[in-house]
Design a protein around this motif. Structure first.
Motif, PDB file in Angstrom:
ATOM      1  N   LEU A  76     -11.447   1.321   1.566  1.00 45.29           N
ATOM      2  CA  LEU A  76     -11.758  -0.097   1.439  1.00 45.29           C
ATOM      3  C   LEU A  76     -10.481  -0.913   1.226  1.00 45.29           C
ATOM      4  CD1 LEU A  76     -14.900   0.187  -0.869  1.00 45.29           C
ATOM      5  CD2 LEU A  76     -14.887  -0.417   1.562  1.00 45.29           C
ATOM      6  N   GLY A  77      -9.560  -0.359   0.424  1.00 43.30           N
ATOM      7  CA  GLY A  77      -8.282  -1.032   0.222  1.00 43.30           C
ATOM      8  C   GLY A  77      -7.474  -1.121   1.499  1.00 43.30           C
ATOM      9  N   MET A  78      -7.521  -0.049   2.315  1.00 47.20           N
ATOM     10  CA  MET A  78      -6.832  -0.069   3.609  1.00 47.20           C
ATOM     11  C   MET A  78      -7.380  -1.181   4.494  1.00 47.20           C
ATOM     12  SD  MET A  78      -6.591   3.936   4.698  1.00 47.20           S
ATOM     13  CE  MET A  78      -6.039   5.196   3.554  1.00 47.20           C
ATOM     14  N   ALA A  79      -8.709  -1.291   4.545  1.00 54.58           N
ATOM     15  CA  ALA A  79      -9.331  -2.308   5.391  1.00 54.58           C
ATOM     16  C   ALA A  79      -8.883  -3.704   4.983  1.00 54.58           C
ATOM     17  CB  ALA A  79     -10.854  -2.188   5.306  1.00 54.58           C
TER      18      ALA A  79
ATOM     19  N   ILE B 264     -10.228   3.348  10.093  1.00 54.78           N
ATOM     20  CA  ILE B 264     -11.084   3.107   8.931  1.00 54.78           C
ATOM     21  C   ILE B 264     -11.475   1.635   8.848  1.00 54.78           C
ATOM     22  CG2 ILE B 264     -11.099   3.044   6.400  1.00 54.78           C
ATOM     23  CD1 ILE B 264      -9.320   5.623   6.574  1.00 54.78           C
ATOM     24  N   ALA B 265     -10.498   0.752   9.026  1.00 55.59           N
ATOM     25  CA  ALA B 265     -10.770  -0.678   8.911  1.00 55.59           C
ATOM     26  C   ALA B 265     -11.748  -1.162   9.974  1.00 55.59           C
ATOM     27  CB  ALA B 265      -9.458  -1.462   9.006  1.00 55.59           C
ATOM     28  N   THR B 266     -11.539  -0.713  11.211  1.00 52.54           N
ATOM     29  CA  THR B 266     -12.379  -1.193  12.304  1.00 52.54           C
ATOM     30  C   THR B 266     -13.793  -0.629  12.238  1.00 52.54           C
ATOM     31  OG1 THR B 266     -11.376   0.536  13.686  1.00 52.54           O
ATOM     32  CG2 THR B 266     -10.494  -1.680  13.909  1.00 52.54           C
TER      33      THR B 266
ATOM     34  N   PRO C   9      -5.158   1.697  -7.336  1.00 48.43           N
ATOM     35  CA  PRO C   9      -4.388   2.190  -6.178  1.00 48.43           C
ATOM     36  C   PRO C   9      -4.779   1.485  -4.882  1.00 48.43           C
ATOM     37  CG  PRO C   9      -5.213   4.018  -7.498  1.00 48.43           C
ATOM     38  CD  PRO C   9      -5.890   2.788  -8.002  1.00 48.43           C
ATOM     39  N   ALA C  10      -6.076   1.162  -4.739  1.00 45.06           N
ATOM     40  CA  ALA C  10      -6.524   0.484  -3.525  1.00 45.06           C
ATOM     41  C   ALA C  10      -5.898  -0.896  -3.410  1.00 45.06           C
ATOM     42  CB  ALA C  10      -8.051   0.380  -3.525  1.00 45.06           C
ATOM     43  N   ILE C  11      -5.874  -1.647  -4.520  1.00 41.65           N
ATOM     44  CA  ILE C  11      -5.293  -2.991  -4.514  1.00 41.65           C
ATOM     45  C   ILE C  11      -3.787  -2.924  -4.315  1.00 41.65           C
ATOM     46  CG2 ILE C  11      -4.890  -5.063  -5.893  1.00 41.65           C
ATOM     47  CD1 ILE C  11      -7.719  -4.823  -4.843  1.00 41.65           C
ATOM     48  N   LEU C  12      -3.132  -1.955  -4.965  1.00 45.04           N
ATOM     49  CA  LEU C  12      -1.686  -1.811  -4.806  1.00 45.04           C
ATOM     50  C   LEU C  12      -1.327  -1.555  -3.348  1.00 45.04           C
ATOM     51  CD1 LEU C  12       1.156  -1.487  -6.017  1.00 45.04           C
ATOM     52  CD2 LEU C  12       0.653   0.946  -6.322  1.00 45.04           C
ATOM     53  N   GLY C  13      -2.050  -0.640  -2.708  1.00 43.63           N
ATOM     54  CA  GLY C  13      -1.785  -0.363  -1.297  1.00 43.63           C
ATOM     55  C   GLY C  13      -2.050  -1.564  -0.420  1.00 43.63           C
ATOM     56  N   ALA C  14      -3.122  -2.302  -0.732  1.00 41.17           N
ATOM     57  CA  ALA C  14      -3.463  -3.487   0.061  1.00 41.17           C
ATOM     58  C   ALA C  14      -2.382  -4.556  -0.065  1.00 41.17           C
ATOM     59  CB  ALA C  14      -4.815  -4.043  -0.384  1.00 41.17           C
ATOM     60  N   MET C  15      -1.872  -4.759  -1.290  1.00 39.27           N
ATOM     61  CA  MET C  15      -0.816  -5.763  -1.493  1.00 39.27           C
ATOM     62  C   MET C  15       0.479  -5.366  -0.804  1.00 39.27           C
ATOM     63  SD  MET C  15      -1.145  -7.215  -5.390  1.00 39.27           S
ATOM     64  CE  MET C  15      -0.665  -5.637  -6.109  1.00 39.27           C
ATOM     65  N   ALA C  16       0.775  -4.062  -0.823  1.00 37.81           N
ATOM     66  CA  ALA C  16       2.055  -3.600  -0.278  1.00 37.81           C
ATOM     67  C   ALA C  16       2.149  -3.793   1.225  1.00 37.81           C
ATOM     68  CB  ALA C  16       2.271  -2.133  -0.641  1.00 37.81           C
ATOM     69  N   MET C  17       1.028  -3.741   1.927  1.00 30.46           N
ATOM     70  CA  MET C  17       1.080  -3.842   3.397  1.00 30.46           C
ATOM     71  C   MET C  17       1.724  -5.133   3.882  1.00 30.46           C
ATOM     72  SD  MET C  17      -2.422  -2.059   4.752  1.00 30.46           S
ATOM     73  CE  MET C  17      -3.052  -0.595   3.951  1.00 30.46           C
ATOM     74  N   PRO C  18       1.244  -6.319   3.460  1.00 31.53           N
ATOM     75  CA  PRO C  18       1.901  -7.533   3.939  1.00 31.53           C
ATOM     76  C   PRO C  18       3.283  -7.735   3.331  1.00 31.53           C
ATOM     77  CG  PRO C  18       0.192  -8.097   2.350  1.00 31.53           C
ATOM     78  CD  PRO C  18       0.050  -6.635   2.645  1.00 31.53           C
TER      79      PRO C  18
ATOM     80  N   THR D 110       3.516   1.957   5.034  1.00 33.09           N
ATOM     81  CA  THR D 110       4.084   1.935   3.682  1.00 33.09           C
ATOM     82  C   THR D 110       3.012   1.642   2.647  1.00 33.09           C
ATOM     83  OG1 THR D 110       6.255   1.248   4.476  1.00 33.09           O
ATOM     84  CG2 THR D 110       5.741   0.802   2.164  1.00 33.09           C
ATOM     85  N   GLY D 111       2.167   0.665   2.927  1.00 37.33           N
ATOM     86  CA  GLY D 111       1.096   0.327   1.989  1.00 37.33           C
ATOM     87  C   GLY D 111       0.139   1.483   1.774  1.00 37.33           C
ATOM     88  N   ILE D 112      -0.215   2.154   2.857  1.00 35.24           N
ATOM     89  CA  ILE D 112      -1.123   3.294   2.746  1.00 35.24           C
ATOM     90  C   ILE D 112      -0.460   4.426   1.950  1.00 35.24           C
ATOM     91  CG2 ILE D 112      -2.317   5.094   4.055  1.00 35.24           C
ATOM     92  CD1 ILE D 112      -2.731   3.053   6.276  1.00 35.24           C
ATOM     93  N   GLY D 113       0.798   4.701   2.256  1.00 37.80           N
ATOM     94  CA  GLY D 113       1.509   5.756   1.546  1.00 37.80           C
ATOM     95  C   GLY D 113       1.619   5.478   0.054  1.00 37.80           C
ATOM     96  N   LEU D 114       1.945   4.244  -0.318  1.00 38.16           N
ATOM     97  CA  LEU D 114       2.032   3.883  -1.732  1.00 38.16           C
ATOM     98  C   LEU D 114       0.676   3.995  -2.408  1.00 38.16           C
ATOM     99  CD1 LEU D 114       4.438   0.799  -1.636  1.00 38.16           C
ATOM    100  CD2 LEU D 114       4.932   3.090  -2.508  1.00 38.16           C
ATOM    101  N   GLY D 115      -0.391   3.672  -1.678  1.00 36.19           N
ATOM    102  CA  GLY D 115      -1.737   3.809  -2.227  1.00 36.19           C
ATOM    103  C   GLY D 115      -2.059   5.253  -2.575  1.00 36.19           C
TER     104      GLY D 115
END
Length: 428
Positions: free
Chosen positions: A132-135, A259-261, A372-381, A388-393
């Protein structure tokens, strides 16, 4: 067509699927212009790279549509093309032929782990909260691209990003386009995103912002790049680090986009697993190999597919339509290139807003899941990198669960992906 795509089962129609395909194509058509420019910076012939871009996208879309019956389009990936041109060829001094060989090898590895079912184990092992965080994160990333293309967000030496000049005509037209698309979406107008893009582009004609320089042109020759990859050079130079990076970024980008799509399309199962995952992964890995053969960097699943999904796309006919349009783009390059960035940017921003809806389903009562989901989501943009965002998540998920005394709750796939992500970051 009904037996092949199962329109009734998915609650859709052929017409809706083709409109969705047109929507997706218009939001990702920029790659036809941008990718050849990036490949040319690496020394490839720009004309051949243009043809390779269109053909790789067309074949990749056909594979996804016919093998997996998913409304997900493929094309040479942004980010991976920049890594190929500026880090591998430009930064390391590797020839573009050897670089293409490394891309092909990463695709072979991708295919082998897909056939072995290993990659399915990896993706299905990712917890729903991270999915969900990835999406949402990919939506935020898409939104940043849209805001940047619109000119509403610009670079700044002190604050990194700043607001652009909103009084500029392209920005105003793009903002109006977003309001138009949002309004049409609220009214549930079929093809509202396509209509909004086209009307916004037409609105730029009186201001000299949209230019139609003909409609038909003969495709350039593919010969300068076709089968020019140097596999022997890639192996002899020991480019293990480069191949691994291509593989990891391809894996994480494709997994996140898939996953997102599927989540946005309502195709994901309640437990977070993805049906027909093996076939979709084979299409992805095949796309990477085909791109190298034709003369371009990795072909990947495009997050812009969500625009077509929002327009009603639910089956492989959507991606097949995108593939046909990429073939037509070989002859209609001037028309495809005429859609300016300020006309497609509103669609990207609109879709980004819709994708943020996935955050609603996060288990907000469990901080070891949502943090972790929010951290990964924030890191992407903020890092301008989906991978990178997914890896950090992944890393944050393992670390937080361990410190909280719940390491046993972590699936083996997440442990592995966190370790691989840490290795990748150490090589960067």
């Amino acid at each position: 067509m009904e037996r092949l795509f199962r329109f009734t089962e998915h609650g859709t129609t052929p017409r809706r699927e083709m409109v969705a395909g047109l929507t997706t194509f218009l939001t990702m058509a920029y790659i036809i212009v941008i990718n050849p420019q990036i490949m040319a910076a690496a020394g490839l012939d720009a004309g051949a790279a243009f043809v390779a871009t269109c053909l790789a996208a067309a074949i990749g879309c056909a594979l996804m549509g016919l093998l997996a019956n998913y409304p997900i389009a493929l094309a040479p990936g942004m980010g991976l093309n920049a890594y190929f041109a500026f880090a591998v060829v430009g930064g390391m001094g590797v020839s573009w032929q050897v670089g293409l060989g490394a891309v092909f090898l990463s695709g072979v590895i991708f295919l082998l782990v897909s056939l072995a079912g290993f990659r399915q184990w990896l993706i299905n092992g990712i917890p729903l909260s991270l999915k969900l965080g990835m999406a949402a994160g990919i939506g935020f990333f898409l939104g940043l691209i849209g805001l940047k293309n619109l000119g509403l967000v610009v670079a700044h030496p002190a604050t990194y990003v700043a607001m652009g000049k909103i009084s500029d005509t392209p920005v105003l037209l793009g903002c109006a386009g977003f309001v138009l698309i949002a309004g049409l979406g609220a009214r549930r107008v079929p093809g509202g995103i396509v209509l909004g893009i086209l009307l916004t582009a037409l609105a730029g004609v009186p201001f000299g912002l949209t230019h139609f320089n003909g409609f038909i042109s003969t495709p350039p020759s593919l010969a300068p790049t076709f089968l020019q990859m140097d596999l022997a050079g890639a192996i002899s130079l020991g480019l293990a680090g480069i191949v691994f990076t291509f593989f990891m970024v391809d894996l994480l980008d494709n997994a996140g986009t898939l996953i997102a799509t599927t989540h946005r399309a309502g195709l994901m199962r309640p437990d977070g697993s993805v049906p027909r995952l093996g076939r979709a992964l084979m299409a992805d890995s095949g796309g990477a190999m085909i791109g190298a053969i034709l003369g371009t960097s990795n072909t990947v699943s495009y997050v812009e597919s969500v625009a077509g999904i929002q327009a009603g796309g639910r089956t492989g006919l959507t991606s097949l339509t995108v593939g046909v349009l990429f073939l037509l783009a070989l002859f209609l390059a001037p028309l495809a290139a005429a859609i300016p960035a300020f006309a497609t940017a509103p669609a990207l921003i609109y879709v980004a807003c819709l994708m943020a809806h996935s955050l609603k389903a996060l288990p907000w009562e469990d901080s070891t899941e949502y943090l972790p989901a929010i951290l990964g989501a924030m890191a992407m943009p903020f890092t301008f990198s989906i991978a990178t965002g997914i890896g950090l998540g992944f890393i944050a998920y393992v670390a937080i669960k361990t410190v909280a005394g719940r390491a046993r709750d972590v699936h083996g796939a997440v442990w592995l992906l966190a370790a691989l992500s840490a290795v990748k970051f150490s090589l960067d």
